[in-house]
Design a protein around this motif. Structure first.
Motif, PDB file in Angstrom:
ATOM      1  N   GLY A  14       0.846  -1.189   0.000  1.00 14.65           N
ATOM      2  CA  GLY A  14       0.000   0.000   0.000  1.00 14.65           C
ATOM      3  C   GLY A  14       0.880   1.238   0.000  1.00 14.65           C
ATOM      4  O   GLY A  14       2.092   1.163  -0.240  1.00 14.65           O
ATOM      5  N   ALA A  36      -0.003  -9.437  -1.330  1.00 19.89           N
ATOM      6  CA  ALA A  36      -0.976 -10.522  -1.500  1.00 19.89           C
ATOM      7  C   ALA A  36      -2.089 -10.167  -2.471  1.00 19.89           C
ATOM      8  O   ALA A  36      -2.720 -11.059  -3.043  1.00 19.89           O
ATOM      9  CB  ALA A  36      -1.572 -10.875  -0.134  1.00 19.89           C
ATOM     10  N   LEU A  38      -3.314  -6.241  -4.564  1.00 25.10           N
ATOM     11  CA  LEU A  38      -2.909  -5.300  -5.614  1.00 25.10           C
ATOM     12  C   LEU A  38      -1.843  -4.338  -5.109  1.00 25.10           C
ATOM     13  O   LEU A  38      -1.989  -3.767  -4.012  1.00 25.10           O
ATOM     14  CB  LEU A  38      -4.120  -4.488  -6.089  1.00 25.10           C
ATOM     15  N   GLU A  42      -5.177  -0.296  -0.509  1.00 24.92           N
ATOM     16  CA  GLU A  42      -6.570   0.133  -0.319  1.00 24.92           C
ATOM     17  C   GLU A  42      -6.859   1.500  -0.951  1.00 24.92           C
ATOM     18  O   GLU A  42      -7.873   1.690  -1.610  1.00 24.92           O
ATOM     19  CB  GLU A  42      -6.811   0.194   1.199  1.00 24.92           C
ATOM     20  N   ALA A  47     -10.571   2.907  -1.605  1.00 27.99           N
ATOM     21  CA  ALA A  47     -10.693   3.882  -0.510  1.00 27.99           C
ATOM     22  C   ALA A  47     -10.620   5.313  -1.047  1.00 27.99           C
ATOM     23  O   ALA A  47     -11.558   5.763  -1.705  1.00 27.99           O
ATOM     24  CB  ALA A  47      -9.644   3.601   0.568  1.00 27.99           C
ATOM     25  N   SER A  51     -13.531   6.743  -3.768  1.00 22.12           N
ATOM     26  CA  SER A  51     -14.571   7.449  -2.999  1.00 22.12           C
ATOM     27  C   SER A  51     -14.610   8.926  -3.377  1.00 22.12           C
ATOM     28  O   SER A  51     -15.674   9.522  -3.515  1.00 22.12           O
ATOM     29  CB  SER A  51     -14.349   7.268  -1.489  1.00 22.12           C
ATOM     30  N   GLY A 115       2.801 -12.838   2.984  1.00 22.55           N
ATOM     31  CA  GLY A 115       4.026 -12.870   3.783  1.00 22.55           C
ATOM     32  C   GLY A 115       3.730 -13.171   5.239  1.00 22.55           C
ATOM     33  O   GLY A 115       2.696 -12.747   5.779  1.00 22.55           O
ATOM     34  N   CYS A 144       3.668  -3.462   6.718  1.00 18.47           N
ATOM     35  CA  CYS A 144       2.845  -2.370   6.163  1.00 18.47           C
ATOM     36  C   CYS A 144       1.560  -2.979   5.619  1.00 18.47           C
ATOM     37  O   CYS A 144       1.160  -2.718   4.482  1.00 18.47           O
ATOM     38  CB  CYS A 144       3.605  -1.654   5.050  1.00 18.47           C
ATOM     39  N   THR A 145       0.933  -3.830   6.444  1.00 19.63           N
ATOM     40  CA  THR A 145      -0.177  -4.651   5.948  1.00 19.63           C
ATOM     41  C   THR A 145      -1.534  -3.962   6.064  1.00 19.63           C
ATOM     42  O   THR A 145      -2.554  -4.539   5.688  1.00 19.63           O
ATOM     43  CB  THR A 145      -0.210  -6.006   6.700  1.00 19.63           C
ATOM     44  N   THR A 169     -17.349   1.295  -2.510  1.00 21.34           N
ATOM     45  CA  THR A 169     -16.545   2.107  -3.440  1.00 21.34           C
ATOM     46  C   THR A 169     -16.377   1.432  -4.803  1.00 21.34           C
ATOM     47  O   THR A 169     -15.841   2.052  -5.712  1.00 21.34           O
ATOM     48  CB  THR A 169     -15.131   2.378  -2.857  1.00 21.34           C
ATOM     49  N   ASN A 272      -4.629  -5.657   9.855  1.00 25.31           N
ATOM     50  CA  ASN A 272      -4.324  -6.889   9.108  1.00 25.31           C
ATOM     51  C   ASN A 272      -3.078  -7.543   9.723  1.00 25.31           C
ATOM     52  O   ASN A 272      -1.988  -7.505   9.151  1.00 25.31           O
ATOM     53  CB  ASN A 272      -4.075  -6.571   7.631  1.00 25.31           C
ATOM     54  N   GLY A 313       2.136   2.759   8.644  1.00 27.64           N
ATOM     55  CA  GLY A 313       0.822   2.898   8.008  1.00 27.64           C
ATOM     56  C   GLY A 313      -0.298   2.525   8.957  1.00 27.64           C
ATOM     57  O   GLY A 313      -0.118   2.477  10.185  1.00 27.64           O
ATOM     58  N   ASP A 325       0.370   8.060   6.618  1.00 30.77           N
ATOM     59  CA  ASP A 325       1.068   6.789   6.365  1.00 30.77           C
ATOM     60  C   ASP A 325       2.336   7.029   5.534  1.00 30.77           C
ATOM     61  O   ASP A 325       3.400   6.471   5.809  1.00 30.77           O
ATOM     62  CB  ASP A 325       0.147   5.818   5.617  1.00 30.77           C
TER      63      ASP A 325
HETATM   64  C1  LIG Z   1     -13.591   4.346   2.074  1.00 24.94           C
HETATM   65  C2  LIG Z   1     -12.286   4.935   2.535  1.00 24.94           C
HETATM   66  C3  LIG Z   1     -11.929   6.185   2.104  1.00 24.94           C
HETATM   67  C4  LIG Z   1     -10.721   6.744   2.521  1.00 24.94           C
HETATM   68  N1  LIG Z   1     -10.400   7.989   2.092  1.00 24.94           N
HETATM   69  C5  LIG Z   1      -9.245   8.550   2.484  1.00 24.94           C
HETATM   70  C6  LIG Z   1      -8.890   9.859   2.046  1.00 24.94           C
HETATM   71  O1  LIG Z   1      -9.631  10.511   1.306  1.00 24.94           O
HETATM   72  N2  LIG Z   1      -7.708  10.373   2.447  1.00 24.94           N
HETATM   73  C7  LIG Z   1      -6.867   9.686   3.277  1.00 24.94           C
HETATM   74  O2  LIG Z   1      -5.816  10.216   3.632  1.00 24.94           O
HETATM   75  N3  LIG Z   1      -7.169   8.438   3.717  1.00 24.94           N
HETATM   76  C8  LIG Z   1      -8.334   7.855   3.332  1.00 24.94           C
HETATM   77  N4  LIG Z   1      -8.638   6.588   3.753  1.00 24.94           N
HETATM   78  C9  LIG Z   1      -7.645   5.842   4.560  1.00 24.94           C
HETATM   79  C10 LIG Z   1      -6.562   5.231   3.638  1.00 24.94           C
HETATM   80  O3  LIG Z   1      -7.180   4.494   2.618  1.00 24.94           O
HETATM   81  C11 LIG Z   1      -5.632   4.337   4.440  1.00 24.94           C
HETATM   82  O4  LIG Z   1      -5.119   5.087   5.530  1.00 24.94           O
HETATM   83  C12 LIG Z   1      -4.459   3.831   3.597  1.00 24.94           C
HETATM   84  O5  LIG Z   1      -4.907   3.249   2.403  1.00 24.94           O
HETATM   85  C13 LIG Z   1      -3.661   2.793   4.387  1.00 24.94           C
HETATM   86  O6  LIG Z   1      -2.484   2.494   3.676  1.00 24.94           O
HETATM   87  P1  LIG Z   1      -1.528   1.312   4.181  1.00 24.94           P
HETATM   88  O7  LIG Z   1      -0.386   1.294   3.214  1.00 24.94           O
HETATM   89  O8  LIG Z   1      -1.241   1.442   5.612  1.00 24.94           O
HETATM   90  O9  LIG Z   1      -2.409  -0.007   4.032  1.00 24.94           O
HETATM   91  P2  LIG Z   1      -3.155  -0.644   2.772  1.00 24.94           P
HETATM   92  O10 LIG Z   1      -3.437   0.323   1.712  1.00 24.94           O
HETATM   93  O11 LIG Z   1      -4.303  -1.416   3.352  1.00 24.94           O
HETATM   94  O12 LIG Z   1      -2.078  -1.642   2.184  1.00 24.94           O
HETATM   95  C14 LIG Z   1      -1.727  -2.819   2.840  1.00 24.94           C
HETATM   96  C15 LIG Z   1      -1.338  -3.842   1.790  1.00 24.94           C
HETATM   97  O13 LIG Z   1      -0.815  -4.971   2.449  1.00 24.94           O
HETATM   98  C16 LIG Z   1      -1.277  -6.137   1.790  1.00 24.94           C
HETATM   99  N5  LIG Z   1      -1.191  -7.243   2.746  1.00 24.94           N
HETATM  100  C17 LIG Z   1      -1.870  -7.389   3.915  1.00 24.94           C
HETATM  101  N6  LIG Z   1      -1.437  -8.489   4.549  1.00 24.94           N
HETATM  102  C18 LIG Z   1      -0.483  -9.048   3.777  1.00 24.94           C
HETATM  103  C19 LIG Z   1       0.358 -10.169   3.899  1.00 24.94           C
HETATM  104  N7  LIG Z   1       0.313 -10.974   4.977  1.00 24.94           N
HETATM  105  N8  LIG Z   1       1.240 -10.453   2.896  1.00 24.94           N
HETATM  106  C20 LIG Z   1       1.322  -9.640   1.806  1.00 24.94           C
HETATM  107  N9  LIG Z   1       0.563  -8.558   1.640  1.00 24.94           N
HETATM  108  C21 LIG Z   1      -0.310  -8.251   2.622  1.00 24.94           C
HETATM  109  C22 LIG Z   1      -2.682  -5.786   1.360  1.00 24.94           C
HETATM  110  O14 LIG Z   1      -3.097  -6.611   0.286  1.00 24.94           O
HETATM  111  C23 LIG Z   1      -2.521  -4.326   0.968  1.00 24.94           C
HETATM  112  O15 LIG Z   1      -2.239  -4.183  -0.398  1.00 24.94           O
HETATM  113  C24 LIG Z   1      -9.859   6.007   3.381  1.00 24.94           C
HETATM  114  C25 LIG Z   1     -10.214   4.743   3.825  1.00 24.94           C
HETATM  115  C26 LIG Z   1     -11.419   4.192   3.407  1.00 24.94           C
HETATM  116  C27 LIG Z   1     -11.772   2.822   3.882  1.00 24.94           C
END
Ligand SMILES: Cc1cc2nc3c(=O)[nH]c(=O)nc-3n(C[C@H](O)[C@H](O)[C@H](O)COP(=O)(O)OP(=O)(O)OC[C@H]3O[C@@H](n4cnc5c(N)ncnc54)[C@H](O)[C@@H]3O)c2cc1C
Length: 480
Positions: A14, A36, A38, A42, A47, A51, A115, A144-145, A169, A272, A313, A325
């Motif tokens: 992500g 695991a 895309l 999210e 997300a 949205s 992972g 960073c899951t 979404t 996660n 994150g 994040d």
């Molecule tokens: C509907 C909605 C709207 C939002 N709108 C906004 C907004 O407008 N502005 C904003 O700042 N934030 C917004 N957010 C929050 C934002 O989407 C999240 O804070 C951000 O996407 C989180 O990023 P991340 O990299 O921490 O996690 P993620 O984007 O969840 O990425 C984690 C990745 O890890 C992978 N993964 C998980 N477990 C494993 C594993 N064991 N092995 C391998 N891969 C794994 C997952 O497949 C995923 O691709 C919104 C959230 C939602 C739900």
């Protein structure tokens, strides 16, 4: 053939994972990401981006209708199919090809699969075809899951085909009726989006809307939603849900029922971390990961940070927002490089390698109508934290720049001042198009700019930024 030894292994591609890996590689280390689903996570697919596309067109239409001269030119309705087609362009039909290309161009390795930690600096990856690859990190592993939707334990919920934010979404067509459980950001944004599509929306929010923000934010958003035809049920909770023919029936604890074609649960997020092998390094599975300000995971027992394990994150629960994040990821990637190469670690507050802003300077925009843009502490949070504060409110509708933006513009701003230092520690704007005002407030909060100096930051006339002048005048001019 994938190399099995890397300087840095990142689990999750992500926004957090991509940026940790990028900074590590820019600092001269090798890095691989395990993903695991895309690449992009999210935010790109389920997300922020979809949205906001779903909200924007109806918002632009409402803005035109609020303006004499433009209003008369708007003769048609929203083209919902075109909005959803635009959403699909932004999400690239759920293909991550372009993001994979970027990883490649940035020199970051990618392995598809799930992972799991298997011990110190060791990660196993189970690929979709069942092949298991064992990776070892020379310096660091970054978890960073992210987080997933929390489905509440309401009686009957398992028997109903509920929507989470992912389905809301990515829907191909809007339902005729939609019930939403929750009153947070996802709930109110999706209520706004679907109301814009012509869906009849009911929001069930036990304790009102946008808790944690200034109270007037939730109140004005509620008024805005009601003006769009949304029914808001507060002070009630769902006691059970069931499928009834083509509808979902939600029974509330006051004995009333809400029926809708679809039910969206927007009641928070869950980390996660359930199947991540955390037990192999002495941590508990399933919970949020606590970190120090350089994003190292705090170990169980003695509470010292684990020197090779980072959590960046959503998964660390510091601030579940894309921009925070990425901010954490820049700090984490850079500190991993510094520690790996014997460089200087800058870990005092506001240093290069810490995410200090997570504590008291997090900006956030809720893209409702009106929008809510806030940074730092609310008045209540500041008082609870022991600050000696003064609160200044001002009516945004009386600002010349706002009155030009829409006929009958309404909105409100609040400034929270730490009296002992004469600096702003919180700011909230509610109104049409306030999102772009937010960075000025974030700079004032993070920069701890004294109010006496802010008097010299003159807002251009006639812009919305004149709200700054009015807030400062209402506060009264402090001596420099
Ligand atoms: C509907 C909605 C709207 C939002 N709108 C906004 C907004 O407008 N502005 C904003 O700042 N934030 C917004 N957010 C929050 C934002 O989407 C999240 O804070 C951000 O996407 C989180 O990023 P991340 O990299 O921490 O996690 P993620 O984007 O969840 O990425 C984690 C990745 O890890 C992978 N993964 C998980 N477990 C494993 C594993 N064991 N092995 C391998 N891969 C794994 C997952 O497949 C995923 O691709 C919104 C959230 C939602 C739900």
């Amino acid at each position: 053939m994938i190399e099995t030894e890397w300087d840095v292994i990142v689990i999750g591609a992500g926004v957090a994972g991509e940026n940790v890996a990028d900074r590590a590689v820019q600092g001269g280390l090798t890095a691989i990401i395990v993903e695991a689903e895309l690449v992009g996570g999210e935010c790109s697919y389920w997300a922020c981006m979809p949205s906001k596309v779903m909200l924007r067109s109806a918002s632009a239409l409402r803005a035109a209708r609020a303006l004499g001269g433009a209003r008369e030119a708007v003769t048609g309705d929203l083209d919902v199919a075109a909005v959803l087609a635009r959403r699909d362009e932004f999400t690239h039909g759920y293909s991550d090809d372009s993001q994979v290309e970027w990883l490649d161009s940035a020199g970051i390795g990618l392995i598809r699969g799930r992972g799991r930690l298997t011990g110190t600096r060791a990660v196993s990856v189970t690929s979709p075809d069942g092949t298991v690859t064992q990776l070892t990190a020379r310096h660091a592993v970054a978890i960073c899951t992210g987080s997933g939707a929390l489905v509440p334990g309401i009686d009957g919920i398992d028997t109903v085909d509920v929507w989470t934010s992912r389905e809301a979404t990515s829907a191909a067509t809007p339902p005729a009726t939609l019930a939403i459980i929750g009153g947070g950001v996802v709930a109110v944004e999706m209520a706004t989006a679907y109301a814009g599509f012509g869906t009849e929306v009911t929001v069930i929010a036990r304790s009102g809307l946008l808790g944690g923000q200034e109270p007037f934010a939730g109140e004005l958003v509620q008024e805005g939603l009601e003006a769009l035809g949304v029914t808001i049920r507060t002070g009630v909770s769902p006691s059970s849900v069931r499928t009834d023919g083509d509808a979902v029936s939600v029974m509330l604890d006051d004995g009333t029922e809400v029926r809708a074609e679809k039910l969206l649960v927007a009641t928070g997020r869950t980390p996660n971390t359930g199947d991540l092998g955390l037990d192999t390094v002495g941590l508990e599975s399933g919970g949020w990961l606590t970190t120090d300000d350089t994003l190292r995971v705090i170990g169980a027992g003695d509470g010292d940070p684990i020197d090779w394990l980072y959590a960046v994150g959503d998964v660390n629960h510091r601030a579940l927002l894309t921009h925070q994040d990425k901010y954490q990821a820049r700090a984490a990637g850079d500190v991993i490089v510094a520690r790996a190469t014997g460089g200087t670690v800058s870990d005092s507050p506001w240093g290069t390698h810490v995410a200090t802003a997570d504590h008291q300077a997090v900006p956030q925009v809720t893209f409702t109508d009106p929008e809510v843009a806030s940074v730092g502490l609310t008045a209540t949070a500041a008082e609870e934290a022991g600050y000696d504060i003064r609160v200044v409110d001002f009516d945004l509708g009386s600002i010349a720049g706002a009155s030009l933006l829409a006929d009958g513009y309404t909105g409100k701003a609040r400034m929270v001042v730490d009296e002992s230092r004469s600096v702003i520690i919180g700011m909230t704007f509610v109104g049409q198009d306030v999102a772009e005002l937010l960075q000025s407030a974030t700079i004032a909060v993070v920069g701890e700019v004294p109010l006496a100096r802010l008097w010299h930051a003159v807002p251009a006339y006639p812009t919305m930024s004149e709200i700054w002048l009015r807030l400062l005048e209402t506060y009264g001019r402090p001596t420099a």
